[in-house]
Design a protein around this motif. Structure first.
Motif, PDB file in Angstrom:
ATOM      1  N   LEU A  23     115.784  35.749 -82.435  1.00  0.00           N
ATOM      2  CA  LEU A  23     116.631  35.380 -81.292  1.00  0.00           C
ATOM      3  C   LEU A  23     117.681  34.356 -81.710  1.00  0.00           C
ATOM      4  CD1 LEU A  23     114.142  35.016 -78.293  1.00  0.00           C
ATOM      5  CD2 LEU A  23     115.835  36.815 -78.645  1.00  0.00           C
ATOM      6  N   ILE A  24     117.265  33.406 -82.543  1.00  0.00           N
ATOM      7  CA  ILE A  24     118.198  32.360 -82.978  1.00  0.00           C
ATOM      8  C   ILE A  24     119.212  32.925 -83.962  1.00  0.00           C
ATOM      9  CG2 ILE A  24     118.347  30.160 -84.210  1.00  0.00           C
ATOM     10  CD1 ILE A  24     115.541  29.517 -83.103  1.00  0.00           C
ATOM     11  N   GLN A  25     118.734  33.700 -84.937  1.00  0.00           N
ATOM     12  CA  GLN A  25     119.639  34.234 -85.953  1.00  0.00           C
ATOM     13  C   GLN A  25     120.625  35.243 -85.381  1.00  0.00           C
ATOM     14  OE1 GLN A  25     116.768  35.673 -88.744  1.00  0.00           O
ATOM     15  NE2 GLN A  25     116.507  33.694 -89.750  1.00  0.00           N
ATOM     16  N   LEU A  29     120.210  32.772 -78.966  1.00  0.00           N
ATOM     17  CA  LEU A  29     120.003  31.346 -78.717  1.00  0.00           C
ATOM     18  C   LEU A  29     120.792  30.606 -79.788  1.00  0.00           C
ATOM     19  CD1 LEU A  29     116.152  31.231 -78.015  1.00  0.00           C
ATOM     20  CD2 LEU A  29     117.973  30.831 -76.359  1.00  0.00           C
ATOM     21  N   GLY A  30     121.833  29.908 -79.402  1.00  0.00           N
ATOM     22  CA  GLY A  30     122.694  29.236 -80.366  1.00  0.00           C
ATOM     23  C   GLY A  30     122.466  27.744 -80.405  1.00  0.00           C
ATOM     24  N   PRO A  31     123.119  27.042 -81.359  1.00  0.00           N
ATOM     25  CA  PRO A  31     122.987  25.597 -81.473  1.00  0.00           C
ATOM     26  C   PRO A  31     123.281  24.906 -80.141  1.00  0.00           C
ATOM     27  CG  PRO A  31     124.162  26.470 -83.359  1.00  0.00           C
ATOM     28  CD  PRO A  31     123.998  27.612 -82.394  1.00  0.00           C
ATOM     29  N   GLY A  32     122.381  24.027 -79.745  1.00  0.00           N
ATOM     30  CA  GLY A  32     122.550  23.301 -78.499  1.00  0.00           C
ATOM     31  C   GLY A  32     121.948  23.980 -77.288  1.00  0.00           C
ATOM     32  N   ASP A  33     121.550  25.255 -77.421  1.00  0.00           N
ATOM     33  CA  ASP A  33     120.961  25.970 -76.283  1.00  0.00           C
ATOM     34  C   ASP A  33     119.536  25.498 -76.035  1.00  0.00           C
ATOM     35  OD1 ASP A  33     123.254  27.395 -76.005  1.00  0.00           O
ATOM     36  OD2 ASP A  33     122.481  29.264 -76.872  1.00  0.00           O
ATOM     37  N   ARG A  34     119.169  25.463 -74.768  1.00  0.00           N
ATOM     38  CA  ARG A  34     117.806  25.101 -74.392  1.00  0.00           C
ATOM     39  C   ARG A  34     116.955  26.364 -74.334  1.00  0.00           C
ATOM     40  NH1 ARG A  34     115.984  22.215 -68.675  1.00  0.00           N
ATOM     41  NH2 ARG A  34     113.734  22.389 -69.004  1.00  0.00           N
ATOM     42  N   LEU A  35     115.735  26.267 -74.863  1.00  0.00           N
ATOM     43  CA  LEU A  35     114.832  27.413 -74.808  1.00  0.00           C
ATOM     44  C   LEU A  35     114.398  27.679 -73.368  1.00  0.00           C
ATOM     45  CD1 LEU A  35     114.738  27.139 -77.885  1.00  0.00           C
ATOM     46  CD2 LEU A  35     112.254  27.497 -77.771  1.00  0.00           C
ATOM     47  N   SER A  67     112.594  18.756 -79.819  1.00  0.00           N
ATOM     48  CA  SER A  67     112.037  18.500 -78.502  1.00  0.00           C
ATOM     49  C   SER A  67     112.636  17.212 -77.963  1.00  0.00           C
ATOM     50  CB  SER A  67     110.510  18.382 -78.594  1.00  0.00           C
ATOM     51  OG  SER A  67     109.967  18.074 -77.333  1.00  0.00           O
ATOM     52  N   ARG A  68     113.277  17.306 -76.802  1.00  0.00           N
ATOM     53  CA  ARG A  68     113.868  16.129 -76.168  1.00  0.00           C
ATOM     54  C   ARG A  68     113.009  15.761 -74.972  1.00  0.00           C
ATOM     55  NH1 ARG A  68     120.153  18.321 -76.131  1.00  0.00           N
ATOM     56  NH2 ARG A  68     120.289  18.710 -78.383  1.00  0.00           N
ATOM     57  N   HIS A  69     112.435  14.577 -75.048  1.00  0.00           N
ATOM     58  CA  HIS A  69     111.459  14.160 -74.046  1.00  0.00           C
ATOM     59  C   HIS A  69     112.029  14.280 -72.636  1.00  0.00           C
ATOM     60  CE1 HIS A  69     108.090  12.182 -72.301  1.00  0.00           C
ATOM     61  NE2 HIS A  69     108.789  11.130 -71.908  1.00  0.00           N
ATOM     62  N   GLY A  70     111.346  15.077 -71.818  1.00  0.00           N
ATOM     63  CA  GLY A  70     111.742  15.240 -70.427  1.00  0.00           C
ATOM     64  C   GLY A  70     112.854  16.232 -70.198  1.00  0.00           C
ATOM     65  N   ALA A  71     113.460  16.728 -71.280  1.00  0.00           N
ATOM     66  CA  ALA A  71     114.602  17.630 -71.110  1.00  0.00           C
ATOM     67  C   ALA A  71     114.317  19.042 -71.597  1.00  0.00           C
ATOM     68  CB  ALA A  71     115.826  17.067 -71.849  1.00  0.00           C
ATOM     69  N   GLY A  72     113.310  19.232 -72.441  1.00  0.00           N
ATOM     70  CA  GLY A  72     112.996  20.555 -72.947  1.00  0.00           C
ATOM     71  C   GLY A  72     113.162  20.656 -74.448  1.00  0.00           C
ATOM     72  N   VAL A  73     113.156  21.894 -74.946  1.00  0.00           N
ATOM     73  CA  VAL A  73     113.291  22.163 -76.377  1.00  0.00           C
ATOM     74  C   VAL A  73     114.627  22.851 -76.613  1.00  0.00           C
ATOM     75  CG1 VAL A  73     112.288  23.328 -78.370  1.00  0.00           C
ATOM     76  CG2 VAL A  73     110.797  22.390 -76.598  1.00  0.00           C
ATOM     77  N   PHE A  74     115.378  22.389 -77.627  1.00  0.00           N
ATOM     78  CA  PHE A  74     116.728  22.879 -77.873  1.00  0.00           C
ATOM     79  C   PHE A  74     116.869  23.350 -79.317  1.00  0.00           C
ATOM     80  CE2 PHE A  74     116.997  20.127 -74.285  1.00  0.00           C
ATOM     81  CZ  PHE A  74     118.052  20.578 -73.504  1.00  0.00           C
ATOM     82  N   VAL A  75     117.808  24.292 -79.525  1.00  0.00           N
ATOM     83  CA  VAL A  75     118.162  24.724 -80.873  1.00  0.00           C
ATOM     84  C   VAL A  75     119.028  23.648 -81.501  1.00  0.00           C
ATOM     85  CG1 VAL A  75     119.269  26.510 -82.259  1.00  0.00           C
ATOM     86  CG2 VAL A  75     118.086  27.136 -80.141  1.00  0.00           C
ATOM     87  N   THR A  76     118.740  23.265 -82.741  1.00  0.00           N
ATOM     88  CA  THR A  76     119.515  22.215 -83.392  1.00  0.00           C
ATOM     89  C   THR A  76     120.830  22.787 -83.914  1.00  0.00           C
ATOM     90  OG1 THR A  76     118.627  22.600 -85.597  1.00  0.00           O
ATOM     91  CG2 THR A  76     117.354  21.166 -84.149  1.00  0.00           C
ATOM     92  N   SER A  77     121.617  21.897 -84.529  1.00  0.00           N
ATOM     93  CA  SER A  77     122.891  22.320 -85.113  1.00  0.00           C
ATOM     94  C   SER A  77     122.678  23.162 -86.368  1.00  0.00           C
ATOM     95  CB  SER A  77     123.733  21.085 -85.462  1.00  0.00           C
ATOM     96  OG  SER A  77     123.069  20.311 -86.450  1.00  0.00           O
TER      97      SER A  77
END
Length: 698
Positions: A23-25, A29-35, A67-77
């Motif tokens: 999905l990422i490749q 789901l791109g950089p900065g997107d939330r899962l 993982s950003r506390h309270g915000a969810g999990v995101f794709v990194t740069s």
């Protein structure tokens, strides 16, 4: 429906991981997107929520997700410089489980580096490459010492080959490629292709780079990798030189597994270390001021985990700073310390330093029977316990007001004990405290780039040159841009009988934390639950003196050393319950140390009595004396006077004359149906074992 292993061709966990990576490749789901929420993501991947959770956790560890506390999990740069250091713990595993994928990745990186080097080469930058090529030629054609030809040639070739590929990446001006090349090459046992064909390819690659021919350089690099990997995969007898399987070794304290480049040779480990058998490692720092960590759930009733490796980092008080964002430690910190910054504990620690007595510690350590002491110089929080001249680029004041390392070295050596230094090379939260959001990512949130690599190397070299430590206890790997092999080689040139642990993750280091095939090793665990002081721990969470005796015998009989963690409190005092257990061990060693110190393993490490008790075997280095250490009854009560003890599988010759080590009284024996039967005296009330000496050894 969740795919089965048969339908997916791999385990459900691996299937989920591959689906998420796809999905990422693919850009879905791109950089900065939330899962998506876990339930929705599991449905989308066609796996269970548990499998989705495992895949997310793995990619967070690798740095692909955050993982950003309270915000969810995101794709990194997905910047390589960010992801690279996080790959260290997993590359070895991936190389073993997915060799084709890793071979393809390896070839692509080396192709790109070679092509870029050909485009950017200058006469000055080529100098290092041609020197490395000369080293390869010498490695191929120089006569090797008699009796060590294969091993010598393989070692020289490997070191020269690594030097060569670092030079290519340097010309390409790509430190990330350099780190990845060394990482990938280090993840497998080298094929040691010291052949004329491989040497000719290296020479052709140098010509292509010097002639600015990127396409040719790319092709040659690919051919070279393919040839090396083909030789690595060849069955025994088909490879250009002997190949040996890598060996996975576990880290001592919640660290990831690493792969050793070569099996440990007994002769590569200093004799003093093999003789010492018992060491102590001291964790005392800023984390000792709050001195708190949650107790593991299974210890609420006083139960103790078996080893340090079984206890997650969150239960170690020395990881206090990493646990301040969420969880029990964060709740405790808010309640007891009103959420103040970790740095605010510094004045209290500096105050404790004014009253600290290194001589008192050393007196206690010697009385415990320790033969070496390891002092933590820098833990993961980056706080320095010596007056380093190496400038911290972000916080010059983050250091102790006394030279703890130097004063401890002097005090320990006055007692004739050896002195080692522990230093966290891979993790240093002082470089970017905001990067650590919880204990789960504390180790993988590591500084990147050459600035930190230079900082680590300069400090290691300063510690080595200033204190001449007898051993280097590294932790959390080594910066990808650094050169641990060169550091250890230079250290051993200065301290010829120095030892180094495998946590440098290079074949130059030798002490491993798991029993290899007959080689020396070291078991590391705290006396209690945490290496750093945890004010919640009491005697019920601490190993007793008899338990320490049994643990030591089990390690020593298997050719190992036991390194026990002691935890001075916020005032620098050793906890009474730890000290009581260690003093018991020291008193026991005063009587029975001949069965421990300077011993070597016998033909077998252990046996059992007919009633299920353990018997440990050790021998002296000359092979003249064999020691049998027989565990007392499971209830801890002494055996009745004259009770017969049958040792299963042990057949003593009729003329053997075993005697009690403590007192020298003879022990009668005769043949039984399952082994020799010994008529032992009552077990000593102040010892959990009975120790016999058999001379001459059988």
């Amino acid at each position: 429906m969740e795919p089965t292993q048969a339908s997916a061709g791999r385990s459900a966990s691996e299937w989920a991981l591959h689906q998420l990576l796809d999905l990422i490749q693919s850009g879905s789901l791109g950089p900065g997107d939330r899962l998506p929420p876990e339930r929705n993501l599991a449905t989308r991947l066609g796996v269970s929520r548990g499998m989705a959770r495992e895949a997310i956790s793995a990619l967070v560890t690798m740095g692909v997700l955050e993982s950003r506390h309270g915000a969810g999990v995101f794709v990194t740069s997905l910047e390589p410089a960010t992801v690279l250091p996080r790959l260290v713990p997993v590359v070895g595993i991936m190389a073993g489980n997915h060799p084709e994928d890793m071979a393809r990745l390896h070839a692509q990186i080396e192709e790109a580096a070679a092509a870029r080097a050909a485009a950017r080469a200058t006469p000055d930058s080529l100098a290092a490459l041609t020197q490395a090529l000369t080293a390869l030629r010498i490695a191929q054609h120089e006569p090797a010492p008699r009796g060590h030809r294969d091993r010598f040639k393989q070692t020289i070739w490997r070191l020269s080959d690594d030097r060569f590929h670092r030079a290519v990446a340097n010309i390409a001006e790509d430190p990330v490629a350099e780190g990845m090349i060394l990482l990938l090459r280090g993840s497998r046992e080298h094929a040691e292709c010291a052949s004329d064909e491989v040497l000719r390819l290296h020479e052709s690659l140098v010509r292509a780079i010097a002639d600015h021919e990127p396409d040719a350089a790319r092709h040659i690099a690919r051919t070279l990798v393919d040839l090396e990997l083909a030789a690595h995969a060849a069955p025994p007898g088909a490879a250009p030189a002997e190949t040996r399987p890598g060996r996975a070794v576990a880290g001592p304290a919640a660290g990831p597994a690493a792969t050793a480049d070569e099996p440990v040779d007994d002769r590569a480990v200093a004799e003093w270390f093999r003789d010492a058998k018992l060491g102590l490692i001291v964790h005392w720092g800023i984390y000792s001021v709050p001195g708190w960590a949650p107790l593991p759930p299974d210890t609420a009733d006083g139960a103790r985990p078996g080893t340090a490796e079984e206890t997650p980092g969150r239960y170690f008080a020395e990881w206090y700073q990493a646990s301040l964002r969420e969880g029990p430690t964060a709740d405790h910190h808010e309640r007891e310390h009103q959420g103040r910054p970790y740095r605010s504990f510094l004045p209290a620690f500096q105050s404790a330093l004014r009253e600290w007595s290194p001589q008192s510690w050393a007196d206690d350590f010697a009385a415990c029977g320790a033969r070496y002491v390891v002092q933590v110089a820098k833990h993961h929080d980056g706080f320095l316990l010596w007056p380093s001249r190496v400038r911290h680029p972000r916080d010059e004041e983050w250091r102790a007001s006394r030279d703890v390392v130097g004063e401890m070295a002097a005090a320990v050596r006055q007692h004739g004990m050896r002195f080692g230094i522990f230093y966290s090379s891979g993790a240093d939260w002082s470089f970017d405290p905001e990067a650590v959001t919880g204990a789960s990512d504390a180790e993988t949130s590591r500084p990147t780039g050459t600035e930190y690599a230079r900082y680590v190397e300069a400090q290691w070299r300063e510690l080595i040159e200033t204190y001449r430590p007898d051993g280097l206890w590294n932790d959390t790997g080594y910066p990808a841009a650094g050169d641990a092999r060169r550091l250890i080689r230079d250290y051993r040139a200065l301290v010829p009988d120095g030892v180094a642990t495998e946590r440098f993750r290079t074949s130059e280091a030798g002490i491993v934390p798991a029993p290899p095939e007959g080689g020396p090793w070291e078991s590391v665990r705290p006396v209690g639950l945490s290496f750093g002081w945890n004010r919640q721990e009491s005697a019920e969470h601490t190993l007793t003196g008899p338990e320490l005796v049994l643990m030591l015998m089990d390690v020593v009989a298997r050719n190992g050393n036991l390194l026990l963690g002691v935890s001075p409190d916020d005032h620098g005092a050793l906890p009474p319950h730890q000290l009581a257990a260690l003093r018991y061990l020291g008193q026991w060693l005063e009587r029975f140390g001949a069965a421990v110190y300077a011993t070597r393993p016998w033909q077998r490490a252990t046996a059992s009595t007919a009633d299920g008790r353990t018997v440990w075997f050790t021998r002296d280095k000359a092979g003249e004396n064999l020691y049998l250490t027989v565990e007392s009854g499971a209830t801890g009560r002494a055996a009745a006077e004259g009770a017969e003890t049958e040792i299963v599988g042990l057949r003593l010759p009729p003329d053997a004359r075993p005697v009690l080590l403590d007192g020298g009284g003879p022990v009668a024996h005769h043949a039984g149906s399952r082994g020799s039967v010994l008529r032992l005296p009552a077990s000593p009330a102040d010892s959990p074992v009975t120790v016999l000496r058999l001379s001459p050894a059988i």
